[in-house]
Enzyme design. Structure first.
Site, short mmCIF file in Angstrom:
data_model
loop_
_atom_site.label_atom_id
_atom_site.label_comp_id
_atom_site.label_asym_id
_atom_site.label_seq_id
_atom_site.Cartn_x
_atom_site.Cartn_y
_atom_site.Cartn_z
N ARG A 16 44.71 14.67 7.61
CA ARG A 16 43.87 15.66 6.95
C ARG A 16 43.91 17.04 7.62
NH1 ARG A 16 39.00 11.39 6.95
NH2 ARG A 16 40.37 10.55 8.56
N LYS A 55 46.49 14.73 15.94
CA LYS A 55 45.10 15.22 15.88
C LYS A 55 44.46 15.39 17.26
CE LYS A 55 41.92 12.60 13.86
NZ LYS A 55 41.08 12.17 12.73
N ASN A 68 28.10 6.24 10.98
CA ASN A 68 28.77 5.61 12.12
C ASN A 68 29.56 6.67 12.87
OD1 ASN A 68 30.33 3.97 13.84
ND2 ASN A 68 31.89 3.67 12.24
N TYR A 89 63.43 47.53 37.24
CA TYR A 89 64.37 46.60 36.63
C TYR A 89 65.64 47.33 36.26
CZ TYR A 89 65.84 42.94 33.27
OH TYR A 89 66.52 41.97 32.60
C1 UD1 Z 1 36.13 6.59 11.50
C2 UD1 Z 1 35.30 5.37 11.10
C3 UD1 Z 1 34.09 5.86 10.32
C4 UD1 Z 1 33.31 6.87 11.15
C5 UD1 Z 1 34.19 8.01 11.61
C6 UD1 Z 1 33.44 8.87 12.62
C7 UD1 Z 1 36.92 3.56 10.80
C8 UD1 Z 1 37.64 2.72 9.83
N1 UD1 Z 1 36.12 4.50 10.30
O1 UD1 Z 1 36.62 7.19 10.32
O2 UD1 Z 1 33.26 4.76 10.00
O3 UD1 Z 1 32.21 7.37 10.39
O4 UD1 Z 1 35.36 7.50 12.27
O5 UD1 Z 1 34.18 9.96 13.02
O6 UD1 Z 1 37.06 3.37 11.99
N2 UD1 Z 1 43.30 5.55 15.24
C9 UD1 Z 1 44.18 4.82 16.00
N3 UD1 Z 1 45.01 3.95 15.37
C10 UD1 Z 1 44.99 3.78 14.03
C11 UD1 Z 1 44.08 4.52 13.25
C12 UD1 Z 1 43.23 5.42 13.90
O7 UD1 Z 1 44.24 4.95 17.23
O8 UD1 Z 1 45.78 2.94 13.54
C13 UD1 Z 1 42.40 6.52 15.92
C14 UD1 Z 1 42.59 7.93 15.44
O9 UD1 Z 1 43.58 8.59 16.23
C15 UD1 Z 1 41.20 8.53 15.63
C16 UD1 Z 1 40.26 7.34 15.54
O10 UD1 Z 1 41.06 6.19 15.63
O11 UD1 Z 1 41.08 9.14 16.89
C17 UD1 Z 1 39.47 7.33 14.25
O12 UD1 Z 1 40.37 7.41 13.15
P1 UD1 Z 1 40.11 8.41 11.95
O13 UD1 Z 1 41.26 8.32 11.03
O14 UD1 Z 1 39.69 9.72 12.42
O15 UD1 Z 1 38.86 7.67 11.26
P2 UD1 Z 1 37.76 8.33 10.32
O16 UD1 Z 1 38.27 8.38 8.94
O17 UD1 Z 1 37.26 9.56 10.89
MG MG Z 2 37.91 10.74 12.40
#
Ligand code: UD1
Ligand code: MG
Length: 486
Positions: A18, A25, A172, A390
């Protein structure tokens, strides 16, 4: 608090689609640091066994940031969701009983808040404790669905909310404390039942609750601490909050900041009491500013070290330079790296310095370039003086002694030395050393030719005759028109 049964896990493998960026990110910056660095630092005071960072996208760059902070990394490839990331981390958790799990994109969380989360988890004997927050606009976040005032039944992701759940404004944060022996079996039951076909860590909450395990949610006192960075707008919001916190901390410590919302200060910057910072100033990197200084509007200081009572006039740019007590620079001075301005030195408008030492009380007030130069105590550098340091291949030093007077528009062709107390005549091009107390003069001699200009004008006016004829011919019709009036 002893936390030797606890490990921190930071999930930082995601791409951050995004953000529409070629940079992962967690490598984006807010509040003067990468997102992931903020989170590793927030975990340090917990004194857990270790901090494990799950890396994936641009794993090497992320590791290069977190490993010097003594975190260990584990590679998640491919990235199949936050639940999968946690499973990948499992092998690195050793004998830990508890894990504080944090996303790599919520950098505002403070150690005190994490400590309170761990305490609530321990006191409640919980399987999972979620750090939640109540937001006026909860959109984009997973919602906390409670089955009683204290117990949670599920986290529902935005995309899977029912109309009723959409009104829940407790979100969350994706920051949790888990009892690991309870988490693993629950996570084993989680299926990738979502449009991205990912394993969601959030689904482990419903699995735990369904098994009758205790799942708690602790509401963050300051809801801003849990803000996640999924978009550029989120990054800007989070940056704004970090900057505000930093300015407030400095103001609490006795610094005056005018129109504070316009001033940008990096986290490692220190500023002494009674220093005044005017609007639109930027203090970056490891800049250290002493007491009773004034930093006027529009100035940008990066890794600068200022003593006490230093004045930086408007619109100066200073990098990696030391300014001792009482120095005054600007307006419009540019200090490139590695300068040392000794006590009471003055640098004026449109003066550029690079790798130069300016002695105590020495002055270069107007339109100069001083590079690789050493200027002694109380010397005066006239307007327009430049060091020619220089030759297209190498840089050479210029050495100017104490109490030297360099006349305006002097070019000092380096390497060259000017001894103590010497004078340089204005407009000189100095290519040879000048002895102490001597005069260096290196310019064409002036010749005055008496009457030359007047003679020239006479010659030119004869050439211009045809023009005066045309003027007379214009006047004639005017006289004729007067006659007509009579
Ligand atoms: C997530 C939560 C959501 C919460 C929000 C808060 C989940 C499914 N959802 O959503 O409930 O309200 O954070 O900010 O967890 N990451 C990995 N490996 C992966 C996928 C993600 O390491 O396979 C890491 C990303 O780099 C990131 C974090 O997990 O730092 C969260 O992932 P992100 O895609 O930002 O989740 P949100 O959609 O924000
Ligand atoms: Mg997030």
């Amino acid at each position: 608090m002893s936390n030797n049964d606890l490990t921190n896990v930071i999930l930082a493998a995601g791409k951050g689609t995004r953000l529409k960026s070629s940079l992962a990110k967690v490598l984006h910056r807010a509040g003067g640091r990468t997102l992931v660095e903020h989170i590793v630092r927030a975990c340090e005071p917990l004194k857990g066994r270790e901090t494990v960072v799950v890396v994936g996208h641009q794993a090497e760059q992320v590791a290069a940031i977190v490993e010097p902070l003594e975190a260990v990394t584990v590679l998640q490839h491919p990235q199949n969701g936050t639940g999968h990331a946690m499973l990948v981390a499992k092998r690195s958790l050793g004998r830990a009983k508890l894990a504080v799990v944090l996303p790599g994109d919520a950098p505002l969380v403070r150690a005190e808040t994490l400590k309170a989360l761990i305490t609530a988890h321990r006191n409640g004997n919980a399987a999972a404790t979620i750090l939640s927050a109540v937001l006026a606009d909860p959109s984009g976040y997973g919602r906390v669905v409670r089955k009683s005032e204290t117990a949670v039944s599920a986290i529902v992701e935005e995309s899977q909310l029912t109309d009723e759940q959409r009104d829940i404004n407790e979100i969350n944060s994706a920051i949790y404390c888990f009892t690991l022996e309870k988490l693993w079996p629950a996570l084993a039951h989680v299926k990738p039942n979502n449009k991205h076909r990912e394993l969601y860590l959030t689904d482990a909450i419903a699995a735990l609750s369904a098994k009758g395990e205790t799942v708690l949610a602790q509401v963050a006192a300051d809801s801003r601490e849990v803000l996640g960075c999924n978009t550029r707008a989120d990054l800007a919001d989070v940056d704004r909050i970090f900057r505000e916190w930093k300015r407030n901390a400095l103001m609490d410590a006795g610094v005056t900041i005018q129109l504070p919302e316009t001033v940008l200060i990096d986290p490692d910057v220190t500023v002494g009491e009674d220093t005044i910072i005017e609007p639109t100033v930027q203090l970056l990197g490891k800049t250290k500013i002493g007491a009773r200084c004034t930093i006027r509007t529009g100035s940008v200081l990066t890794d600068a070290i200022l003593g006490d009572e230093v004045t930086v006039e408007a619109h100066c740019v200073v990098a990696e330079s030391r300014l001792d007590d009482g120095v005054i620079i600007g307006p419009f001075a540019r200090l490139r790296p590695n300068n040392h301005l000794k006590a009471g030195a003055r640098i004026g408008n449109f003066v550029e310095l690079k790798k130069s030492t300016i002695g105590e009380g020495a002055k270069a007030m107007h339109l100069s370039y001083l590079g690789d130069a050493k200027i002694g105590t109380k010397s005066n550098i006239g307007a327009g003086t430049i060091t020619c340091n220089y030759d297209g291949f190498n840089k050479y030093p210029t050495s100017i002694g104490n109490k030297v007077f360099i006349g305006s528009d002097t070019a000092l062709v380096a390497p060259v030395r000017v001894g103590d107390g010497a004078y340089i005549a204005a407009g000189s091009t100095i290519t040879e050393n000048v002895p102490a107390d001597g005069l260096g003069i290196a310019r064409g001699r002036q010749v005055n030719k008496p009457g030359w200009a007047a003679k020239k004008r006479r010659e030119l006016s004869t050439l211009e005759k045809p023009k005066s004829v045309s003027k007379r011919s214009k006047r004639k019709p005017r006289r004729a028109s007067k006659k007509r009036k009579r």
